[in-house]
Design an enzyme around this catalytic site. Structure first.
Site, mmCIF file in Angstrom:
data_model
loop_
_atom_site.group_PDB
_atom_site.id
_atom_site.type_symbol
_atom_site.label_atom_id
_atom_site.label_comp_id
_atom_site.label_asym_id
_atom_site.label_seq_id
_atom_site.Cartn_x
_atom_site.Cartn_y
_atom_site.Cartn_z
ATOM 1 N N ARG A 31 -16.740 -1.781 4.581
ATOM 2 C CA ARG A 31 -15.939 -2.418 3.550
ATOM 3 C C ARG A 31 -16.525 -3.775 3.187
ATOM 4 N NH1 ARG A 31 -10.904 0.004 3.376
ATOM 5 N NH2 ARG A 31 -10.863 -0.857 1.281
ATOM 6 N N LYS A 62 1.892 2.050 2.451
ATOM 7 C CA LYS A 62 1.420 2.316 1.087
ATOM 8 C C LYS A 62 2.005 3.610 0.533
ATOM 9 C CE LYS A 62 -2.925 0.101 2.378
ATOM 10 N NZ LYS A 62 -4.347 0.356 2.665
ATOM 11 N N PRO A 86 -4.299 1.078 -4.330
ATOM 12 C CA PRO A 86 -3.116 0.219 -4.338
ATOM 13 C C PRO A 86 -2.688 -0.161 -2.924
ATOM 14 C CG PRO A 86 -2.534 2.466 -4.922
ATOM 15 C CD PRO A 86 -4.017 2.415 -4.839
ATOM 16 N N GLU A 87 -2.289 -1.409 -2.755
ATOM 17 C CA GLU A 87 -1.832 -1.896 -1.460
ATOM 18 C C GLU A 87 -0.336 -2.212 -1.558
ATOM 19 O OE1 GLU A 87 -4.582 -4.899 0.042
ATOM 20 O OE2 GLU A 87 -6.191 -4.092 -1.187
#
Ligand SMILES: [Zn+2]
Length: 295
Positions: free
Chosen positions: A282, A62, A2-3
């Site tokens: 990434r 976050k 989650p961001e």
């Protein structure tokens, strides 16, 4: 993971509706997986949190930030964490690592029988113990109970939606960094709250090649990047985040991605096929035409 928009959505959920935690006082807590509590020890956590009332709920980067009377409860969901609320003496969720029970909002009226003059749901809400459960199948999530939140949050960069982060300040921040935009924007000490999804989407909005060195950006490009970041975060917030990898609060931003996980599909702006490269381990998605390498 989650961001900012997903964590903000979760934090807002804890501060609204029937299970609103604000104003509730902790009755007791139980740590089922000791390593979930990063600070203090699990035993000290259980001792210290008991009796404290929830004063405010928010987000920083976050982290879900729950302000108690004396301490701050910080929760980082990491890969698979989630926060569930409900009225049960049993742990909520099949992978609950930590449970916190709150005292009933009002003392049970001895003069009245249960259910009298109220709906059953209202009775339960007012008189039963509400549980906050930290559900985390992969066990990467962590919680902190600290007197000084800055001891955990101090090294974080500015919040991207804060008005104090002006385009000229952002340009100055970028100008001193030689790192490539993609890893730099993921670095929480540079800017707080962004992750893989929103960085890829923001760079597409700003028409910037993800491997550009930050210091090479002109004032105009830095301004476009800040606008792009804010645009995708606000859109994510409006849609209650993206539901990827696990269930969220009805968030549907994943249906509106322009580049993220759209490798080989057409760029919504120019029709060129979206490319994927790996940057710092990434996956990075971009349009090779809109986000052209310019050096
Ligand atoms: Zn394009």
């Amino acid at each position: 993971m989650p961001e900012l928009p997903e964590v903000e959505t979760i934090a807002r959920g804890l501060a609204s509706g029937a299970d609103n935690l604000i104003g509730r006082r902790v009755a007791r807590a139980h740590v089922a997986w000791k390593r979930t509590v990063a600070k203090p020890s699990a035993a000290a956590f259980v001792r210290r949190i008991a009796g404290q009332r929830v004063v405010a709920i928010g987000r920083r980067a976050k982290f879900v930030r729950i302000q108690l009377e004396k301490d701050t409860l910080l929760i980082h969901l990491r890969m698979s964490g989630d926060l569930l609320t409900g009225y049960s003496q049993e742990p909520l969720g099949s992978h609950s690592r930590l449970q916190i029970w709150f005292k009933p909002l009002t003392p049970y009226p001895l003069s009245r029988k249960a259910g009298e003059g109220k709906t059953k749901a209202e009775e339960i809400r007012n008189h039963a113990a509400l549980q906050l459960s930290f559900q985390d199948p992969r066990k990467f999530g962590r919680v902190w109970l600290v007197a000084d939140a800055e001891s955990v949050l101090g090294a974080l960069g500015p919040e991207p939606l804060e008005p104090a982060l002006t385009p000229s300040r952002f340009h100055k921040m970028l100008a001193t960094r030689k790192r490539q935009l993609k890893p730099l924007l993921l670095d929480q000490t540079f800017l707080a709250g962004l992750g893989n999804i929103y960085v890829d989407e923001a760079l597409w909005e700003a028409r910037l090649y993800p491997l550009t060195a930050a210091s090479k950006l002109s004032k105009q490009e830095a301004g476009a990047l800040l606008r792009g970041i804010r645009k995708v975060l606000k859109e994510g917030l409006r849609r209650k985040g993206a539901s990827i990898d696990w269930v969220y609060r009805g968030g549907d931003y994943q249906h509106h991605f322009k580049v993220y996980q759209r490798t080989g599909e057409a760029c919504p702006r120019c029709g060129t096929k979206i490319k994927r490269v790996t940057v710092g381990q990434r996956g990075t998605h971009f349009c090779p035409r809109c986000q052209e390498k310019t050096w």
